[in-house]
Scaffold this motif. Sequence first.
Motif, PDB file in Angstrom:
ATOM      1  N   GLN A  96      36.168  30.701  33.255  1.00 22.78           N
ATOM      2  CA  GLN A  96      36.894  31.134  32.060  1.00 22.78           C
ATOM      3  C   GLN A  96      38.382  30.851  32.247  1.00 22.78           C
ATOM      4  OE1 GLN A  96      35.807  35.296  31.692  1.00 22.78           O
ATOM      5  NE2 GLN A  96      34.138  34.804  30.298  1.00 22.78           N
ATOM      6  N   GLU A  97      38.940  30.135  31.306  1.00 20.63           N
ATOM      7  CA  GLU A  97      40.348  29.760  31.423  1.00 20.63           C
ATOM      8  C   GLU A  97      41.261  30.879  30.931  1.00 20.63           C
ATOM      9  OE1 GLU A  97      43.471  26.288  29.916  1.00 20.63           O
ATOM     10  OE2 GLU A  97      41.371  26.259  29.272  1.00 20.63           O
ATOM     11  N   ILE A  98      42.325  31.113  31.679  1.00 22.27           N
ATOM     12  CA  ILE A  98      43.369  32.067  31.274  1.00 22.27           C
ATOM     13  C   ILE A  98      44.682  31.296  31.213  1.00 22.27           C
ATOM     14  CG2 ILE A  98      44.541  34.238  31.804  1.00 22.27           C
ATOM     15  CD1 ILE A  98      42.108  35.010  33.494  1.00 22.27           C
ATOM     16  N   GLU A 123      37.103  30.114  22.222  1.00 21.28           N
ATOM     17  CA  GLU A 123      38.290  30.250  23.060  1.00 21.28           C
ATOM     18  C   GLU A 123      39.488  30.590  22.186  1.00 21.28           C
ATOM     19  OE1 GLU A 123      38.394  30.132  26.344  1.00 21.28           O
ATOM     20  OE2 GLU A 123      36.240  29.739  26.533  1.00 21.28           O
ATOM     21  N   ASP A 124      39.478  31.790  21.611  1.00 20.93           N
ATOM     22  CA  ASP A 124      40.574  32.200  20.742  1.00 20.93           C
ATOM     23  C   ASP A 124      41.367  33.322  21.419  1.00 20.93           C
ATOM     24  OD1 ASP A 124      38.859  34.342  20.546  1.00 20.93           O
ATOM     25  OD2 ASP A 124      38.301  33.971  18.463  1.00 20.93           O
ATOM     26  N   SER A 125      42.337  33.879  20.689  1.00 16.26           N
ATOM     27  CA  SER A 125      43.212  34.898  21.283  1.00 16.26           C
ATOM     28  C   SER A 125      42.434  36.149  21.697  1.00 16.26           C
ATOM     29  CB  SER A 125      44.338  35.270  20.309  1.00 16.26           C
ATOM     30  OG  SER A 125      43.812  35.846  19.125  1.00 16.26           O
ATOM     31  N   TYR A 126      41.388  36.488  20.954  1.00 11.72           N
ATOM     32  CA  TYR A 126      40.579  37.654  21.307  1.00 11.72           C
ATOM     33  C   TYR A 126      39.942  37.442  22.674  1.00 11.72           C
ATOM     34  CZ  TYR A 126      37.298  41.550  20.804  1.00 11.72           C
ATOM     35  OH  TYR A 126      36.598  42.708  20.990  1.00 11.72           O
ATOM     36  N   PHE A 170      32.270  33.774  17.478  1.00  7.16           N
ATOM     37  CA  PHE A 170      31.480  32.861  18.293  1.00  7.16           C
ATOM     38  C   PHE A 170      31.430  31.496  17.619  1.00  7.16           C
ATOM     39  CE2 PHE A 170      30.189  37.119  19.261  1.00  7.16           C
ATOM     40  CZ  PHE A 170      29.825  37.132  20.597  1.00  7.16           C
ATOM     41  N   ARG A 171      30.741  30.572  18.250  1.00  9.80           N
ATOM     42  CA  ARG A 171      30.483  29.262  17.647  1.00  9.80           C
ATOM     43  C   ARG A 171      29.110  28.788  18.104  1.00  9.80           C
ATOM     44  NH1 ARG A 171      31.130  24.668  20.760  1.00  9.80           N
ATOM     45  NH2 ARG A 171      31.828  25.001  22.908  1.00  9.80           N
ATOM     46  N   PHE A 172      28.463  27.978  17.272  1.00  9.00           N
ATOM     47  CA  PHE A 172      27.184  27.409  17.672  1.00  9.00           C
ATOM     48  C   PHE A 172      27.419  26.389  18.779  1.00  9.00           C
ATOM     49  CE2 PHE A 172      26.079  28.485  13.157  1.00  9.00           C
ATOM     50  CZ  PHE A 172      25.112  29.424  13.462  1.00  9.00           C
TER      51      PHE A 172
END
Length: 350
Positions: free
Chosen positions: A288-290, A207-210, A60-62
């Motif tokens: 959500q971007e794909i 927004e990473d590969s996971y 995650f990120r803040f």
Amino acid sequence: MIHVSEFKDLSQLTIHKVGNSANEEPLLCSKAPLQLEDETIAQLLITYFIQPFTNVAEFFRFYHEADLQLNEIFQYCRRIFTDQNEFQEQSVNIAKHLYKHSTHPKVKGGELYIAYFSKCQVDGEEVAAIGIFKSENRDTYLKVFLSDENYQVNYEDGININKLDKGCLIFNTEEDNGYKVSIVDSISKQTEAVYWKDAFLQVQRREDSYHQTETAVNMCKQFIHNKLPTEYEMDRVDQVDLLNKSAAYFKEKEQFQLEDFAQEVLGHPDAIASFKEYRNEYQQTYQQEIPDEFEISAPAVKKQQKVFKSILKLDRNFHIYIHGNREMIERGFDEATNLNYYKLMFENET
């Protein structure tokens, strides 16, 4: 992935007691960090803190809806990363911030541990990290001891080092994007636990590969389950076959490519056009971007295996698991009994 062995230097640790403010339970803050002189205790604490994260692959990120700089935990952590002399003061601020958000009637009070690891590794990068951990539940332990040449039994109230209730690791990397943050919450399915991730920490998924893999898997499953049957005559066997092909694609490939997936799994031009249209609808609906291409995350695929259920449930009598060749199963209707049936073909029985 995170490994306990990569956290070797627990350089600072302080403990505060955070009660439920709505229940008028107190907030008790230590005046100074704990002096860790016993190496065994230090290692037990590291195991207690870090072990729950070893199976966590998403980060995650803040964030803050107005400005990242307004996220309080982000600011407290940044001050510690900038100057370790700020550790104790900022740990108290973190405890006060948690106390402010501990208002749900079911939120339990407990010990809050703030730790500073000067060296650890995340995704191959060596960085410092801050840990925020909370223990809410206590266990009773039997203590067997020798006294006057006879064994005695007593009990003690303590913390089970195999059961961390809540935890957060903040890695000193990607500061401009809100740091790289990992979270565990043993009761995350309960509504009162939302205060930890959403109110106290205020984090959102990176927004990473996971994240991209998990989102794409869910999109593909919904397309096969919900969209295709409305446009084509498809029975459940055909749906299961497409789910199996989708699962195989994500398991066997290292890279997701939209065109490649569409050709391998769907094949038919009309189905491919429908799939691309559905991808755009999905992105707009769920915000959500794909991407057309991204690296497939194996841990995300493993976690999402349940999405690709290859099971046919027939009334309450039978479950048929389909794992392979679609041509080995046929569907029919028996006029004599007025019932549907499946014919299964195989070479060997085990």
